[in-house]
Design a protein around this motif. Structure first.
Motif, short mmCIF file in Angstrom:
data_model
loop_
_atom_site.label_atom_id
_atom_site.label_comp_id
_atom_site.label_asym_id
_atom_site.label_seq_id
_atom_site.Cartn_x
_atom_site.Cartn_y
_atom_site.Cartn_z
N THR A 35 0.85 -1.20 0.00
CA THR A 35 0.00 0.00 0.00
C THR A 35 0.87 1.24 0.00
O THR A 35 1.83 1.34 0.77
CB THR A 35 -0.91 0.03 1.24
OG1 THR A 35 -1.72 -1.15 1.27
CG2 THR A 35 -1.82 1.26 1.21
N HIS A 126 -4.73 6.14 0.99
CA HIS A 126 -4.17 4.80 0.90
C HIS A 126 -4.52 4.14 -0.43
O HIS A 126 -5.69 4.11 -0.83
CB HIS A 126 -4.65 3.95 2.06
CG HIS A 126 -4.41 4.58 3.40
ND1 HIS A 126 -3.15 4.89 3.86
CD2 HIS A 126 -5.28 4.99 4.37
CE1 HIS A 126 -3.24 5.46 5.06
NE2 HIS A 126 -4.51 5.53 5.38
N PRO A 128 -3.71 0.59 -2.82
CA PRO A 128 -3.07 -0.72 -3.02
C PRO A 128 -2.12 -0.67 -4.23
O PRO A 128 -2.49 -0.15 -5.28
CB PRO A 128 -4.24 -1.66 -3.28
CG PRO A 128 -5.45 -0.94 -2.75
CD PRO A 128 -5.17 0.52 -2.93
#
Length: 208
Positions: A35, A126, A128
């Motif tokens: 992340t 955030h 991925p």
């Protein structure tokens, strides 16, 4: 068999030809993180206040932009005139964007959707990581953004985020440049659309 090989080769050539220029030709490297977190608007005790100029579809607006983290994955973005009159007021909560107010001159679906997407790309914390690319002294982290992608360019030695490129599978759509960065704060930000007449310039205003 020959026809299958020819078809497969053409398909691969098309894919390579459609690679977005952000990472085209760059070597892929081992992904060390799962992340990536954008640090610039992550402190809930800070009011991020910028002098702002927005050029959007032949309209020019100047004023003050305030970004405030309310709680995890929840930010408020308010743009006012220098006299305090609201131009727009958005709230970003995870993947949802709520419009609390927008000036009549900007109250068009294409403009609202574009501005909301811009600030979501700018602020969302955030992401991925799908792939990591190596570009000289920088690393580029690729993340999926619904049907598009965000590419976060980071200076390898310091981990400083210098650029976000929002792309389709084959084209750069929006480039965000961060400069004059220190202590998880970007003092100068440019949001530049590659195929739409929209450009946003932000300059941080010191609180003292």
């Amino acid at each position: 068999m020959m026809r299958f090989l020819t078809t497969s080769l053409l398909f691969l050539l098309l894919l390579s030809g459609c690679a977005v220029s952000t990472v085209k030709g760059l070597p892929e490297t081992k992904t060390q993180i799962t992340t990536f977190s954008n640090p610039y608007f992550s402190n809930p005790t800070t009011d991020y206040v910028y002098k702002a100029k927005i050029n959007a579809f032949k309209n020019v607006f100047g004023g003050i932009l305030i970004i405030k983290k309310i709680k995890e994955n929840n930010h408020r973005v308010v743009f006012t005139t220098n006299f305090g009159n609201k131009i727009f007021d958005f709230e970003l909560d995870n993947n949802q964007v709520t419009t609390h107010f927008v000036l009549k001159e900007l109250d068009k679906k294409i403009i609202i959707n574009t501005l909301q997407r811009d600030f979501k790309t700018l602020i969302q914390e955030h992401h991925p990581v799908l792939k990591t690319y190596y570009s000289g002294e920088n690393l580029i982290y690729q993340s999926k953004s619904i049907k598009r992608f965000n590419h976060f360019e980071v200076y390898k030695k310091s981990g400083t985020l210098t650029k976000i490129t929002h792309t389709s599978h084959s084209k750069e759509k929006v480039i965000i440049i961060f400069s004059k960065t220190e202590n998880y704060l970007a003092r100068h930000i440019i949001i530049d659309h590659q195929n739409a007449p929209i450009k946003i310039a932000l300059d941080y205003l010191n609180s003292n």
